[in-house]
Design a protein around this motif. Structure first.
Motif, PDB file in Angstrom:
ATOM      1  N   ASP A  17       0.834  -1.208   0.000  1.00 50.13           N
ATOM      2  CA  ASP A  17       0.000   0.000   0.000  1.00 50.13           C
ATOM      3  C   ASP A  17       0.865   1.254   0.000  1.00 50.13           C
ATOM      4  O   ASP A  17       0.588   2.223  -0.711  1.00 50.13           O
ATOM      5  N   GLN A  18       1.934   1.228   0.798  1.00 47.66           N
ATOM      6  CA  GLN A  18       2.832   2.380   0.877  1.00 47.66           C
ATOM      7  C   GLN A  18       3.550   2.608  -0.455  1.00 47.66           C
ATOM      8  O   GLN A  18       3.762   3.755  -0.867  1.00 47.66           O
ATOM      9  N   ARG A  21       1.218   4.420  -2.744  1.00 45.36           N
ATOM     10  CA  ARG A  21       1.094   5.826  -2.364  1.00 45.36           C
ATOM     11  C   ARG A  21       2.332   6.629  -2.770  1.00 45.36           C
ATOM     12  O   ARG A  21       2.218   7.782  -3.197  1.00 45.36           O
ATOM     13  N   ILE A  24       2.136   7.223  -6.494  1.00 45.58           N
ATOM     14  CA  ILE A  24       1.129   8.244  -6.775  1.00 45.58           C
ATOM     15  C   ILE A  24       1.687   9.638  -6.475  1.00 45.58           C
ATOM     16  O   ILE A  24       1.530  10.575  -7.261  1.00 45.58           O
ATOM     17  N   LYS A  25       2.365   9.772  -5.345  1.00 42.99           N
ATOM     18  CA  LYS A  25       2.909  11.069  -4.936  1.00 42.99           C
ATOM     19  C   LYS A  25       3.917  11.601  -5.955  1.00 42.99           C
ATOM     20  O   LYS A  25       3.968  12.812  -6.221  1.00 42.99           O
ATOM     21  N   PHE A  81      -2.702   2.512  -9.430  1.00 40.86           N
ATOM     22  CA  PHE A  81      -3.550   1.918  -8.398  1.00 40.86           C
ATOM     23  C   PHE A  81      -4.697   1.165  -9.060  1.00 40.86           C
ATOM     24  O   PHE A  81      -5.047   1.443 -10.215  1.00 40.86           O
ATOM     25  N   GLN A  85     -10.269   1.401  -6.706  1.00 36.92           N
ATOM     26  CA  GLN A  85      -9.864   2.019  -5.442  1.00 36.92           C
ATOM     27  C   GLN A  85      -9.616   3.524  -5.596  1.00 36.92           C
ATOM     28  O   GLN A  85      -8.822   4.121  -4.871  1.00 36.92           O
ATOM     29  N   ARG A  88     -10.093   5.559  -2.457  1.00 37.57           N
ATOM     30  CA  ARG A  88      -9.156   5.205  -1.393  1.00 37.57           C
ATOM     31  C   ARG A  88      -7.914   6.094  -1.446  1.00 37.57           C
ATOM     32  O   ARG A  88      -7.345   6.453  -0.399  1.00 37.57           O
ATOM     33  N   PHE A  89      -7.504   6.441  -2.659  1.00 30.96           N
ATOM     34  CA  PHE A  89      -6.293   7.249  -2.826  1.00 30.96           C
ATOM     35  C   PHE A  89      -6.603   8.674  -3.306  1.00 30.96           C
ATOM     36  O   PHE A  89      -5.689   9.448  -3.558  1.00 30.96           O
ATOM     37  N   HIS A  90      -7.877   8.988  -3.403  1.00 30.46           N
ATOM     38  CA  HIS A  90      -8.314  10.268  -3.971  1.00 30.46           C
ATOM     39  C   HIS A  90      -7.673  11.480  -3.308  1.00 30.46           C
ATOM     40  O   HIS A  90      -7.384  12.488  -3.957  1.00 30.46           O
ATOM     41  N   HIS A  92      -4.799  12.056  -2.396  1.00 25.30           N
ATOM     42  CA  HIS A  92      -3.462  12.388  -2.899  1.00 25.30           C
ATOM     43  C   HIS A  92      -3.506  13.353  -4.077  1.00 25.30           C
ATOM     44  O   HIS A  92      -2.612  14.184  -4.237  1.00 25.30           O
TER      45      HIS A  92
END
Length: 229
Positions: A17-18, A21, A24-25, A81, A85, A88-90, A92
């Motif tokens: 998961d990390q 993220r 994505i970042k 992602f 989902q 879930r990550f929106h 960011h």
């Protein structure tokens, strides 16, 4: 499954998961940089010389070229992602997507003095409108972008007077009042969006003060007379 095995499984899940993220970042950081470049480009309209060039075709054309870069990076973001989902990550990319929606709306306004639709913003960004189709422009992100544009237009109204353009504040005032009437039709439940909408009231008031100042100086009549010739 033993306790050790269970926690090992959880650790593997958290690590995966990390990684998502972090990926994505990295893409979001590039999007934020491109958004800053577009904003810097469009900020020239606030300069005295910028009013003579509005709708600044060359600047808008350059901004559209940068939106091509945005579409590329958003296409990359989609792959980072699982499609189901999104929310879930929106968080960011929520802010940068709202900023890009604002920039797309601002370009359209500078070109035609009209309100961009959600479908048009999605097309400019190269993403979907329908949630079921995957990475999309959430309606609240679109509305937030429109409200950011309203603040930018209130600033433009003030600066246009400084530049001697007395007709633009009147047109901006009409546009913002229509926008305000539209938002009054909505029953906003989203707290951040509601707070941003509260800011629209101040933008309306700020522009009304500019128009009032022009009217008591007789500059609105002068502008109308000039337009009739």
């Amino acid at each position: 499954m033993s306790v050790t095995e269970m926690f090992s499984y959880i650790q593997a899940f958290l690590s995966a998961d990390q990684e998502i993220r972090e990926d994505i970042k990295k893409v979001v950081q590039v999007l934020e940089q491109t958004a800053r470049e577009i904003l810097t480009l469009l900020q020239s309209v606030h300069q005295p010389s910028g009013f003579k060039e509005i709708p600044i075709p060359s600047k808008c054309a350059k901004a559209k070229e940068l939106f091509c870069t945005v579409r590329t990076h958003l296409g990359e973001l989609k792959t980072k992602f699982p499609v189901e989902q999104y929310y879930r990550f929106h968080e960011h990319w929520r802010f940068v997507l709202q900023r890009l929606a604002f920039l797309a709306a601002f370009v359209v306004y500078l070109e035609s003095e009209s309100l961009v639709t959600r479908d048009e913003v999605a097309q400019i960004l190269g993403i979907e409108v329908v949630r079921e189709k995957g990475f999309h422009l959430d309606v609240e992100d679109y509305l937030a972008g429109v409200l950011i544009m309203a603040s930018e237009l209130s600033r433009l109204a003030v600066n246009s007077v400084t530049a001697g353009d007395y007709g633009r504040p009147l047109r901006i005032s009409n546009f913002i009042n229509e926008l305000d009437s539209g938002f009054r039709l909505l029953n906003l439940k989203n707290d951040p969006l509601r707070k941003r909408y509260d800011g629209l009231k101040y933008d309306v008031k700020k522009i009304e003060e500019v128009v009032y100042d022009l009217s008591i100086r007789g500059l609105t009549k002068e502008q109308e007379a000039g337009g009739d010739k």
